[in-house]
Design a protein around this motif. Structure first.
Motif, PDB file in Angstrom:
ATOM      1  N   PHE A 138       0.949  -1.130   0.071  1.00  0.00           N
ATOM      2  CA  PHE A 138      -0.082   0.133  -0.209  1.00  0.00           C
ATOM      3  C   PHE A 138       0.907   1.200  -0.095  1.00  0.00           C
ATOM      4  O   PHE A 138       2.076   1.032   0.080  1.00  0.00           O
ATOM      5  N   VAL A 173       2.335   2.161  -8.812  1.00  0.00           N
ATOM      6  CA  VAL A 173       1.424   3.143  -8.423  1.00  0.00           C
ATOM      7  C   VAL A 173       0.874   3.365 -10.041  1.00  0.00           C
ATOM      8  O   VAL A 173       1.863   3.903 -10.843  1.00  0.00           O
ATOM      9  N   ARG A 174      -0.368   3.771  -9.964  1.00  0.00           N
ATOM     10  CA  ARG A 174      -1.031   4.267 -11.061  1.00  0.00           C
ATOM     11  C   ARG A 174      -1.946   5.362 -10.746  1.00  0.00           C
ATOM     12  O   ARG A 174      -2.696   5.575  -9.881  1.00  0.00           O
ATOM     13  N   SER A 176      -4.890   8.330 -11.723  1.00  0.00           N
ATOM     14  CA  SER A 176      -5.906   8.587 -12.610  1.00  0.00           C
ATOM     15  C   SER A 176      -6.595   9.643 -12.070  1.00  0.00           C
ATOM     16  O   SER A 176      -6.825   9.822 -10.975  1.00  0.00           O
ATOM     17  N   HIS A 221      -6.964   9.769  -8.190  1.00  0.00           N
ATOM     18  CA  HIS A 221      -7.024   8.294  -7.715  1.00  0.00           C
ATOM     19  C   HIS A 221      -5.735   7.835  -7.770  1.00  0.00           C
ATOM     20  O   HIS A 221      -5.057   7.676  -8.770  1.00  0.00           O
ATOM     21  N   GLY A 223      -3.584   4.988  -7.017  1.00  0.00           N
ATOM     22  CA  GLY A 223      -4.002   3.115  -6.773  1.00  0.00           C
ATOM     23  C   GLY A 223      -2.723   2.357  -6.706  1.00  0.00           C
ATOM     24  O   GLY A 223      -1.667   2.708  -7.701  1.00  0.00           O
ATOM     25  N   GLU A 225      -1.352  -1.164  -7.810  1.00  0.00           N
ATOM     26  CA  GLU A 225      -1.692  -2.226  -8.889  1.00  0.00           C
ATOM     27  C   GLU A 225      -1.698  -3.571  -8.141  1.00  0.00           C
ATOM     28  O   GLU A 225      -0.830  -4.214  -8.396  1.00  0.00           O
ATOM     29  N   CYS A 229      -6.265  -3.914  -3.339  1.00  0.00           N
ATOM     30  CA  CYS A 229      -5.727  -2.698  -2.961  1.00  0.00           C
ATOM     31  C   CYS A 229      -6.787  -1.839  -3.398  1.00  0.00           C
ATOM     32  O   CYS A 229      -6.867  -1.414  -4.777  1.00  0.00           O
ATOM     33  N   GLU A 230      -7.377  -0.998  -2.502  1.00  0.00           N
ATOM     34  CA  GLU A 230      -8.305   0.183  -2.803  1.00  0.00           C
ATOM     35  C   GLU A 230      -7.389   1.429  -3.071  1.00  0.00           C
ATOM     36  O   GLU A 230      -6.741   1.865  -2.374  1.00  0.00           O
ATOM     37  N   PRO A 231      -7.941   2.184  -4.098  1.00  0.00           N
ATOM     38  CA  PRO A 231      -7.174   3.442  -4.245  1.00  0.00           C
ATOM     39  C   PRO A 231      -7.422   4.513  -3.262  1.00  0.00           C
ATOM     40  O   PRO A 231      -8.484   4.787  -2.637  1.00  0.00           O
TER      41      PRO A 231
END
Length: 988
Positions: A138, A173-174, A176, A221, A223, A225, A229-231
């Motif tokens: 996380f 990590v992404r 958006s 967001h 997030g 990946e 895992c919740e963003p």
């Protein structure tokens, strides 16, 4: 000569041909399997994410051999399928191995390669070690909101968002963006994922480039990946403006400043145009507290601010007395030539109170320390501010009775927001001096504000008789532990004498194998019969024997150094037990047993015989529940579950070793630990929020009798916002109706595009006015009046269900409700993770929703992680005594029930003064948090003790049994940043 050589060669070839293709076995070239790497170490791996490694198989001999297959001995390790292949001399081939961590924790096993290579042996199996550890991946994002302020059209404003990886595993990590204004926000890091290494912190650049005038908002967001895992959602906001005069910032927040301290900030005025502007200086408005002042405002030559010129104004906040401080304004007399419009005004805001940095504990009490020995304890410097601070000038002054020393040299230490630093202090009593006292002081630099924090330090020296003790056990034997797994056992010292013993900590001694680790025990006095226990963790990194030593010190001239040998064996095999350590935590003696589950794996190709199960150590406190009949035969590729029950018989720590005796080899060990507590007391700790965020949802009845009430509600919006403005609350306000289905038509129609059937969607669903009102919404009062004029076309009032649907999937997450033909009628962007949630129902009728009231309460609490201080439900409804309210169709008993259980306000729908009623609801929703929910139910409410910043508060609060909450009076609510501790007795 050349011809003769070829004749010899030909003769040799003919001789070989005559002898056939086979050579004698003693002369055959050998084959040899090689592997790189020789051990597959997957290391830390995110739970639920598959981690892949490749092992390169090679032929290090001169003859070919076959590789028939490969398999893993662990259930969560898979080998990519491949067909049998031949490796010729010098040949290589890669085999892919995949590890998917199912749960957190370490596992270890073997990779078995099936081959006929000469160096493998008759069994035809080459074994390579493998291990891995599941870790929850996380990231942390300290800031959940980011305001870009006012930005001119076509310009770009940049901000940085800190993203941290606090785990020991890489986190992909992404980023958006979504929301109605997502097109105006961006980042160079968006799109493709980036990887944060363990412990890495990255400052992600974010940009706001307004394409439209007015307020803009979106959600970022962040997030990780992985499947589970919740963003993290970060709310973004900004305002597009068309002015050529830039004033930054338009709102100055000095934060918390102690009385007598001063904080300074600056306001930058920049002429972005191509012509000069008139500049007449600055002045303070509404400075009734005299807490704000202009430090400097440089004059401008000729009273003109030239094109491209910049003026810097410094302002200060110096509170002189406790209590609230009304906002002031800084008027900037800057405007285009030839105009008479007033210049821009900058809001100035500050809070009065103690520093938002706390030093704990205060006082620091070493208790009793044996003369001739020393003790070391830590002072934690906790940064509760909204920004980083600097700790400096740490000083320790001894007053009397001993030697108080800083364990490390003082230095300036930056402390990030929400984190802490440690100041270790050592106390050495002086002979026959008794009590000792000292004072620790430190300076805190918070922006431009400086404060000095002080902690009292004390300790008492005492002469002890020589300690009589025993060690339990004399040797800590961990037995067989799978490589990479961890077992926890206890090393104890018990006072067997008739007088007190002083124990100076216990720890794993230096020089022990690194496989042994423990958290050092603090110094303590052992009463006769009392025991202290060091919990030692054994985690072998490879096969073989490991040894170490646990040590401590007691007051004894010749036998004061305690030594307990540690021993364990790392093994690899197809038998395993998970988890290898069970920690039952704290169990009250009067509350019955606790139980945990173990899974026994036999991943061997054949059956395994389990001869016996036994416990050592505090065996009487741990009981086993299983279906084994010994000797028990475990079938191949099987797993069996069993339970361990912990029922402590006395106060204190308990530890035992659960041994699995197999038909072959040393026993496998599972560590069992727990703590029995005799004192049935609980302390809940809270920190009062320093800046409020509140999401407010009005649920308005749209039945035929509500016309006057809707108008009264809309006309008194300013009364509702009274406390929000004073407290500087960052609010979201939305409206929905009690109607779920579209009205069948007839005598009345409803505006907004849904004909009364909002079904949880915010009004108006046709977006004819802004559906979420914020502090920056232009004409907010008029917008609220329109949004509460929901019409009177309905008859089926289901307010609680409408609330539930408004805050549920898909509405709460989507900008557009996928179930309806209307566009952009979703509720995304309203509900914020870090905001308080306030629901206000306005109705003259009972609720007819399908679920029990308790179900809706559970739903609301679930939105806020069970934190009752973050949920309020209030109601303006039909009262219990309808004779006082003839306009009400019925009593709103379900609304009243939910309001009472969440600490909300109940007002009559026949209120003679809507402004006063809405002010009371406003104070409840926007004022300082007054409700502090308890984690357990007190067994005796008369013994509740409340402390604010360490001081006992005997009045100004009450305990509400219905909500199990301590509620402060309106004028006694703790100040922002204050620590609140509530101690109370508990049952089971």
């Amino acid at each position: 000569m050349l011809g003769l050589r070829w004749v010899c060669v030909a003769a040799c070839l003919m001789a070989l041909a005559g002898a056939g293709c086979d050579r004698p076995s003693s002369h055959r070239a050998p084959s040899g399997l090689g592997a790189s790497p020789e051990k597959l170490e997957f290391g830390l791996s995110a739970v639920g994410v598959t981690k892949t490694m490749k092992v390169r198989l090679s032929n290090r001999g001169r003859a070919p051999f076959m590789v028939h297959g490969a398999r893993a001995t662990l259930p969560n390790v898979q080998v990519a399928p491949f067909d049998a292949f031949e490796l010729k001399a010098g040949g290589e081939r890669e085999v892919e191995v995949r590890f998917t961590a199912d749960v957190e924790g370490a596992v270890a096993g073997m990779l078995e390669v099936l081959t006929d290579a000469d160096n493998v042996g008759k069994e035809g199996v080459a074994k390579l070690g493998l291990d891995g550890q599941g870790v929850k991946a996380f990231v942390e994002v300290p800031a959940r909101t980011l305001d870009f302020g006012n930005v001119e059209m076509g310009q770009v404003e940049l901000r940085e968002l800190v993203v941290r990886n606090p785990t020991k595993v890489e986190s992909p990590v992404r980023l958006s963006f979504d929301g109605s204004d997502a097109d105006q926000f961006g980042s160079s890091e968006a799109g493709a994922p980036f990887v944060l290494k363990p412990g890495e912190e990255r400052r992600v650049p974010l940009a706001f480039s307004p394409q439209r005038l007015g307020a803009a908002s979106a959600q970022l967001h962040v997030g990780v990946e992985c499947p589970m895992c919740e963003p993290i959602v970060v709310s973004l906001s900004g305002t597009g403006i068309a002015t050529l005069l830039e004033v930054t910032p338009l709102r100055v927040d000095f934060g918390r400043v102690p009385v007598g301290a001063t904080a300074e900030e600056r306001v930058i005025v920049r002429n972005l145009g191509t012509e000069s502007m008139a500049y007449g200086g600055v002045k303070l408005l509404d400075n009734t507290s005299n807490a704000f002042r202009v430090v400097s405002a440089p004059p401008v030559a000729g009273g003109l601010l030239a094109a491209g010129a910049v003026a810097e104004i410094r302002v200060a906040f110096s509170p002189t007395a406790p209590g609230p401080v009304r906002e002031a304004r800084l008027e900037l007399d800057v405007k285009p030539l030839g105009t008479s419009k007033p210049g821009p005004k900058v809001s100035l805001r500050g809070e009065v109170g103690n520093s938002c940095v706390a030093l704990q504990p205060d006082p620091l009490d070493f208790g009793v320390v044996a003369e001739g020995m020393s003790a070391t304890q830590d002072v934690q410097v906790i940064n509760r501010c909204r920004n980083d601070v600097l700790l400096s000038d740490v000083k320790l002054t001894t007053k009397k009775g001993g030697y108080f020393l800083l364990a490390t040299a003082p230095s300036s230490v930056p402390i990030p927001a929400g984190q802490s630093a440690t100041v270790p202090i050592t106390f050495m009593p002086r002979a026959s001096m008794g009590e000792g006292e000292a004072e620790l002081s430190a300076k805190i630099l918070n922006g431009t504000s400086t404060s000095t924090e002080v902690v009292k330090v004390k300790g008492t020296g005492k002469v002890f008789a020589p300690c009589e003790y025993t060690l339990e056990p004399e040797v800590v034997e961990f037995g067989s532990v799978p490589v990479g797994s961890e077992v926890t056992l206890g090393a104890s010292v018990r006072n067997t004498g008739k007088s007190e013993c002083f124990l100076k900590g216990m720890q794993v001694a230096g020089g022990s194998d690194e496989a042994f680790r423990a958290e050092r025990l603090g110094n303590q006095v052992l009463m006769p019969g009392q025991r202290a226990r060091l919990l030692v963790r054994f985690k072998p990194g490879s096969e073989g024997e490991f040894s170490g030593m646990a040590e401590g010190w007691v007051n004894h001239a010749s036998a004061g150094h305690l030594l307990v040998p540690l021993h364990g064996q790392g093994v690899q095999g197809c038998f395993s037990v998970q988890p290898t350590s069970l920690d039952f935590g704290i169990t009250r003696l009067t509350c019955g047993p606790r139980e945990r589950e173990l899974i026994v794996y036999n991943d061997c190709p054949g059956p395994t015989t389990l001869k016996a199960l036994r416990t050592e150590g505090d065996a009487s406190d741990f009981k086993l529940a299983h279906g084994f009949v010994f000797p028990a035969v475990l079938p191949a590729k099987s797993r069996v579950s069993m339970k361990v029950i912990y029922e402590p018989s006395s106060d204190g720590d308990d530890a035992a070793a659960l041994r699995f005796d197999l038909a072959t080899g040393a026993p496998y060990t599972v560590g069992l630990v727990g703590k029995g507590v005799l004192k049935n007391e609980q302390t809940d700790e809270f920190v009062q929020e320093s800046q409020a965020k509140v999401d407010v949802l009005f649920v308005v009845d749209n039945s035929g009798s509500m016309m006057d009430e809707q108008q009264s509600l809309g006309a008194n919006f300013s009364a509702f916002l009274s406390h929000a403005g004073e407290a500087g609350v960052d609010y979201h306000i939305a409206v929905t109706t009690t109607g779920l289905e579209r009205s069948s038509g007839g005598w009345a129609t409803c505006p907004g595009g849904a004909e009364g059937g909002e079904n949880g969607r915010f009004f108006p669903v046709d977006n004819s006015s802004p559906r979420i009102i914020t502090p920056t919404t232009p004409g907010a009062e008029a917008v609220f009046a329109r949004n509460t004029n929901v019409g009177v076309c309905h008859w089926d009032e289901r307010g609680l269900e409408a609330m539930y649907r408004a805050l549920s999937d898909p509405l709460v997450f989507d900008m557009d409700d996928p179930r309806t033909p209307q566009t952009m009628d979703g509720n995304a962007g309203f509900l914020r993770e870090d905001a308080k949630l306030a629901i206000i129902a306005v109705t003259d009728e009972e609720d007819f929703s399908p679920q029990p009231v308790a179900a809706y309460e559970t739903f609301l609490l679930g939105l806020k992680g069970g934190d009752r201080s973050k949920v309020l439900f209030s109601a303006i409804a039909g009262p219990g005594d309808l004779t006082t309210c003839p306009r009400a169709s019925s009593t709103g008993s379900r609304y009243i029930q939910l309001a009472q259980s969440t600490g909300g306000v109940v007002e009559s729908i026949c209120t003679p003064n809507w402004a006063e009623s809405l002010e009371r609801i406003s104070e409840n929703a926007f004022g300082p948090n007054r409700s502090f929910p308890l984690s357990e139910t007190p067994s005796d409410t008369s013994r509740i003790v409340v402390r604010v910043d360490g001081a006992v508060v005997t009045g100004g609060w009450t305990y509400d049994a219905a909500s199990n909450t301590v509620i402060f009076d309106v004028d006694k609510a703790p100040q922002p940043g204050a620590s609140v501790e509530i101690t109370y007795p508990v049952g089971c």
